[in-house]
Design a protein around this motif. Structure first.
Motif, PDB file in Angstrom:
ATOM      1  N   ALA A  15      51.168  57.456  26.714  1.00  0.00           N
ATOM      2  CA  ALA A  15      50.498  57.072  27.970  1.00  0.00           C
ATOM      3  C   ALA A  15      51.310  57.536  29.176  1.00  0.00           C
ATOM      4  CB  ALA A  15      50.283  55.562  28.004  1.00  0.00           C
ATOM      5  N   LEU A  16      52.626  57.386  29.094  1.00  0.00           N
ATOM      6  CA  LEU A  16      53.492  57.848  30.183  1.00  0.00           C
ATOM      7  C   LEU A  16      53.419  59.366  30.327  1.00  0.00           C
ATOM      8  CD1 LEU A  16      56.594  55.571  29.514  1.00  0.00           C
ATOM      9  CD2 LEU A  16      55.100  55.485  31.539  1.00  0.00           C
ATOM     10  N   SER A  26      43.523  65.260   8.147  1.00  0.00           N
ATOM     11  CA  SER A  26      44.207  64.714   6.974  1.00  0.00           C
ATOM     12  C   SER A  26      45.694  65.077   6.943  1.00  0.00           C
ATOM     13  CB  SER A  26      43.532  65.206   5.698  1.00  0.00           C
ATOM     14  OG  SER A  26      43.548  66.621   5.657  1.00  0.00           O
ATOM     15  N   HIS A  27      46.080  66.122   7.684  1.00  0.00           N
ATOM     16  CA  HIS A  27      47.468  66.598   7.626  1.00  0.00           C
ATOM     17  C   HIS A  27      48.186  66.596   8.963  1.00  0.00           C
ATOM     18  CE1 HIS A  27      47.091  67.833   3.470  1.00  0.00           C
ATOM     19  NE2 HIS A  27      45.954  68.435   3.779  1.00  0.00           N
ATOM     20  N   SER A  28      47.520  66.139  10.022  1.00  0.00           N
ATOM     21  CA  SER A  28      48.189  66.232  11.317  1.00  0.00           C
ATOM     22  C   SER A  28      47.593  65.258  12.323  1.00  0.00           C
ATOM     23  CB  SER A  28      48.057  67.655  11.869  1.00  0.00           C
ATOM     24  OG  SER A  28      46.715  67.940  12.182  1.00  0.00           O
ATOM     25  N   GLU A  29      48.322  65.117  13.429  1.00  0.00           N
ATOM     26  CA  GLU A  29      47.825  64.374  14.573  1.00  0.00           C
ATOM     27  C   GLU A  29      48.327  65.084  15.823  1.00  0.00           C
ATOM     28  OE1 GLU A  29      48.120  60.114  16.914  1.00  0.00           O
ATOM     29  OE2 GLU A  29      49.007  60.283  14.931  1.00  0.00           O
ATOM     30  N   ILE A  30      47.418  65.300  16.758  1.00  0.00           N
ATOM     31  CA  ILE A  30      47.779  65.870  18.055  1.00  0.00           C
ATOM     32  C   ILE A  30      47.854  64.704  19.029  1.00  0.00           C
ATOM     33  CG2 ILE A  30      47.145  67.491  19.879  1.00  0.00           C
ATOM     34  CD1 ILE A  30      47.565  68.924  17.218  1.00  0.00           C
ATOM     35  N   ASP A  31      49.011  64.550  19.676  1.00  0.00           N
ATOM     36  CA  ASP A  31      49.201  63.412  20.574  1.00  0.00           C
ATOM     37  C   ASP A  31      48.281  63.491  21.786  1.00  0.00           C
ATOM     38  OD1 ASP A  31      51.168  62.302  18.932  1.00  0.00           O
ATOM     39  OD2 ASP A  31      52.768  63.400  19.956  1.00  0.00           O
ATOM     40  N   LEU A  32      48.337  64.601  22.510  1.00  0.00           N
ATOM     41  CA  LEU A  32      47.514  64.782  23.702  1.00  0.00           C
ATOM     42  C   LEU A  32      46.915  66.177  23.713  1.00  0.00           C
ATOM     43  CD1 LEU A  32      49.908  63.345  26.459  1.00  0.00           C
ATOM     44  CD2 LEU A  32      47.895  62.223  25.508  1.00  0.00           C
ATOM     45  N   ILE A  33      45.699  66.260  24.195  1.00  0.00           N
ATOM     46  CA  ILE A  33      45.065  67.553  24.407  1.00  0.00           C
ATOM     47  C   ILE A  33      44.677  67.572  25.875  1.00  0.00           C
ATOM     48  CG2 ILE A  33      43.201  69.106  23.750  1.00  0.00           C
ATOM     49  CD1 ILE A  33      43.224  67.510  21.014  1.00  0.00           C
TER      50      ILE A  33
END
Length: 117
Positions: free
Chosen positions: A12-13, A33-40
């Motif tokens: 958020a910061l 299933s294999h990843s996560e993107i924090d911010l786009i």
């Protein structure tokens, strides 16, 4: 503070920090299933996939060092899945890392590495 909530606070910061720099928020916590993107984020004509690393101190090294080649592959995989899902074509893509140093007391500090990998 629990690790997950601390990470979400850092995201958020980082989002606010990037928006203050003129970036436009598109999405957060995009998962495969294999990843996560924090911010786009949108930076003009560039689609930016942002990995956020939050820390209280540098005891275990620089936060950006945690974005190793293994992690980079997973982020690229997630970015590819996002582009396909959203049917995005003819768009430049960039991978950034935003480090959020949150001391126990005081204001957070940021370091933004554009084109991190």
């Amino acid at each position: 503070m629990e690790k997950t909530s601390f990470g979400r606070e850092g995201e958020a910061l980082a989002r606010q920090y990037l928006e203050n720099k003129g970036y436009r928020f598109l999405d957060a916590n995009f998962r495969t299933s294999h990843s996560e993107i924090d911010l786009i984020m949108d930076d003009g004509d560039v689609l930016v996939f942002v990995e956020v690393k939050s820390r209280h101190n540098r005891r275990y090294g620089e936060p950006v060092e945690a974005v190793n080649p293994f992690k980079q592959r997973h982020i690229r995989f997630g970015a590819r899945a996002y582009v396909l899902k959203k049917k995005i074509v003819d768009r430049r893509i960039r991978f950034d890392v935003v480090e959020v140093m949150v001391p126990r007391e005081g204001k957070p500090l940021f370091r933004h590495t554009r084109n991190a990998f």
